[in-house]
Design a protein around this motif. Structure first.
Motif, PDB file in Angstrom:
ATOM      1  N   PHE A  93     -37.465  30.410  29.368  1.00 16.34           N
ATOM      2  CA  PHE A  93     -37.667  30.516  30.816  1.00 16.34           C
ATOM      3  C   PHE A  93     -37.441  29.163  31.493  1.00 16.34           C
ATOM      4  CE2 PHE A  93     -40.686  29.825  34.341  1.00 16.34           C
ATOM      5  CZ  PHE A  93     -40.226  30.780  35.249  1.00 16.34           C
ATOM      6  N   LEU A  94     -38.050  28.122  30.970  1.00 22.62           N
ATOM      7  CA  LEU A  94     -37.951  26.795  31.592  1.00 22.62           C
ATOM      8  C   LEU A  94     -36.555  26.190  31.451  1.00 22.62           C
ATOM      9  CD1 LEU A  94     -41.456  25.408  30.623  1.00 22.62           C
ATOM     10  CD2 LEU A  94     -40.666  26.048  32.906  1.00 22.62           C
ATOM     11  N   ILE A  95     -35.878  26.485  30.354  1.00 25.44           N
ATOM     12  CA  ILE A  95     -34.499  26.008  30.195  1.00 25.44           C
ATOM     13  C   ILE A  95     -33.598  26.708  31.215  1.00 25.44           C
ATOM     14  CG2 ILE A  95     -32.482  26.052  28.649  1.00 25.44           C
ATOM     15  CD1 ILE A  95     -34.474  25.397  26.344  1.00 25.44           C
ATOM     16  N   ARG A  96     -33.794  28.015  31.401  1.00 20.57           N
ATOM     17  CA  ARG A  96     -33.016  28.752  32.421  1.00 20.57           C
ATOM     18  C   ARG A  96     -33.267  28.192  33.811  1.00 20.57           C
ATOM     19  NH1 ARG A  96     -34.711  33.128  29.758  1.00 20.57           N
ATOM     20  NH2 ARG A  96     -36.186  33.723  31.377  1.00 20.57           N
ATOM     21  N   LYS A  97     -34.498  27.757  34.063  1.00 18.40           N
ATOM     22  CA  LYS A  97     -34.840  27.174  35.361  1.00 18.40           C
ATOM     23  C   LYS A  97     -34.192  25.802  35.558  1.00 18.40           C
ATOM     24  CE  LYS A  97     -37.759  29.906  37.598  1.00 18.40           C
ATOM     25  NZ  LYS A  97     -37.562  30.316  38.974  1.00 18.40           N
ATOM     26  N   GLY A  98     -33.720  25.206  34.463  1.00 17.89           N
ATOM     27  CA  GLY A  98     -33.004  23.947  34.573  1.00 17.89           C
ATOM     28  C   GLY A  98     -33.826  22.699  34.326  1.00 17.89           C
ATOM     29  N   TYR A  99     -34.899  22.846  33.580  1.00 15.79           N
ATOM     30  CA  TYR A  99     -35.712  21.671  33.263  1.00 15.79           C
ATOM     31  C   TYR A  99     -35.222  21.021  31.978  1.00 15.79           C
ATOM     32  CZ  TYR A  99     -38.779  22.754  37.089  1.00 15.79           C
ATOM     33  OH  TYR A  99     -39.257  22.979  38.343  1.00 15.79           O
ATOM     34  N   GLU A 100     -35.448  19.730  31.849  1.00 16.36           N
ATOM     35  CA  GLU A 100     -34.992  18.961  30.702  1.00 16.36           C
ATOM     36  C   GLU A 100     -35.778  19.353  29.458  1.00 16.36           C
ATOM     37  OE1 GLU A 100     -34.938  16.260  34.392  1.00 16.36           O
ATOM     38  OE2 GLU A 100     -35.994  18.012  33.667  1.00 16.36           O
ATOM     39  N   THR A 101     -35.082  19.434  28.333  1.00 17.96           N
ATOM     40  CA  THR A 101     -35.734  19.897  27.099  1.00 17.96           C
ATOM     41  C   THR A 101     -36.834  18.948  26.623  1.00 17.96           C
ATOM     42  OG1 THR A 101     -33.873  18.956  25.865  1.00 17.96           O
ATOM     43  CG2 THR A 101     -33.843  21.328  26.219  1.00 17.96           C
ATOM     44  N   ASN A 102     -36.645  17.632  26.796  1.00 21.14           N
ATOM     45  CA  ASN A 102     -37.703  16.705  26.355  1.00 21.14           C
ATOM     46  C   ASN A 102     -38.989  16.935  27.159  1.00 21.14           C
ATOM     47  OD1 ASN A 102     -36.487  15.589  28.686  1.00 21.14           O
ATOM     48  ND2 ASN A 102     -37.181  13.538  28.141  1.00 21.14           N
ATOM     49  N   LEU A 103     -38.862  17.221  28.435  1.00 23.49           N
ATOM     50  CA  LEU A 103     -40.011  17.519  29.296  1.00 23.49           C
ATOM     51  C   LEU A 103     -40.715  18.790  28.800  1.00 23.49           C
ATOM     52  CD1 LEU A 103     -40.960  16.128  31.943  1.00 23.49           C
ATOM     53  CD2 LEU A 103     -39.628  17.811  33.203  1.00 23.49           C
ATOM     54  N   ILE A 104     -39.913  19.804  28.501  1.00 23.21           N
ATOM     55  CA  ILE A 104     -40.444  21.096  28.054  1.00 23.21           C
ATOM     56  C   ILE A 104     -41.192  20.938  26.725  1.00 23.21           C
ATOM     57  CG2 ILE A 104     -39.804  23.404  27.242  1.00 23.21           C
ATOM     58  CD1 ILE A 104     -37.386  23.229  29.226  1.00 23.21           C
ATOM     59  N   TYR A 105     -40.553  20.288  25.739  1.00 24.26           N
ATOM     60  CA  TYR A 105     -41.175  20.186  24.416  1.00 24.26           C
ATOM     61  C   TYR A 105     -42.385  19.258  24.409  1.00 24.26           C
ATOM     62  CZ  TYR A 105     -37.403  23.074  22.720  1.00 24.26           C
ATOM     63  OH  TYR A 105     -36.551  24.119  22.532  1.00 24.26           O
ATOM     64  N   ASN A 106     -42.365  18.212  25.219  1.00 21.30           N
ATOM     65  CA  ASN A 106     -43.548  17.341  25.310  1.00 21.30           C
ATOM     66  C   ASN A 106     -44.733  18.095  25.893  1.00 21.30           C
ATOM     67  OD1 ASN A 106     -42.233  15.163  24.206  1.00 21.30           O
ATOM     68  ND2 ASN A 106     -41.696  14.252  26.174  1.00 21.30           N
ATOM     69  N   PHE A 107     -44.490  18.916  26.923  1.00 22.74           N
ATOM     70  CA  PHE A 107     -45.566  19.683  27.528  1.00 22.74           C
ATOM     71  C   PHE A 107     -46.048  20.785  26.580  1.00 22.74           C
ATOM     72  CE2 PHE A 107     -47.308  22.619  30.895  1.00 22.74           C
ATOM     73  CZ  PHE A 107     -48.377  21.806  31.231  1.00 22.74           C
TER      74      PHE A 107
END
Length: 155
Positions: A135-149
């Motif tokens: 979902f967050l990747i489709r929204k266009g957020y950076e993967t490092n931000l996603i995996y850290n959170f």
């Protein structure tokens, strides 16, 4: 030209309204003029008029696009950048537009990510992580931000 074709002056009035109603990019305006059956010379003349009278401003368009898509649709930098590239916006204007969302970027990301995490009713933790990440990747957020959170959420 056919009989119901617009004169250049009529097209200018129509496009002034079109651009005043909402910020537009060159690609939108050109496609609108082509749909009205205007010739290339008339299109160039109308574009010059719209730019000279500040109806058409690519930088302003890019900034309002970025602010709107980030605030209303929750898009990340990558998605906004891709959409602006698709609209043939210059790299300089894309960079300027992304600066517009820096102040509330992270807080919006964390709010959206947490809300989505709690809304997924998956029983398997791995399936839940997969849905959330996608979902967050489709929204266009950076993967490092996603995996850290994600690390923070699951610890």
């Amino acid at each position: 030209m056919n009989n119901n074709a617009l004169s250049v002056d009529q097209a200018i009035k129509k496009l002034e309204y079109y651009c005043a109603y909402q910020d537009r990019c060159y690609k939108d305006v050109i496609s609108k003029l082509q749909s009205l059956g205007m010739y290339q010379t008339a299109i160039n003349h109308i574009l010059d008029h719209l730019v000279a009278n500040n109806y058409l401003n690519e930088e302003r368009y890019a900034k309002s696009f970025a602010r709107g898509k980030h605030r209303i649709k929750g898009w990340g930098k990558y998605r906004i950048e891709q959409e602006l590239k698709f609209k043939d916006i210059s790299a300089y204007n894309i960079k300027t537009a992304l600066k517009e969302i820096e102040t509330d970027y992270l807080s919006n990301f964390y709010t959206l990510a947490e809300k989505k995490w709690h809304s997924i009713s998956e029983t398997s933790l791995n399936a839940k992580k997969q849905k959330w990440t996608s979902f967050l990747i489709r929204k266009g957020y950076e993967t490092n931000l996603i995996y850290n959170f994600l690390k923070d959420l699951t610890s």
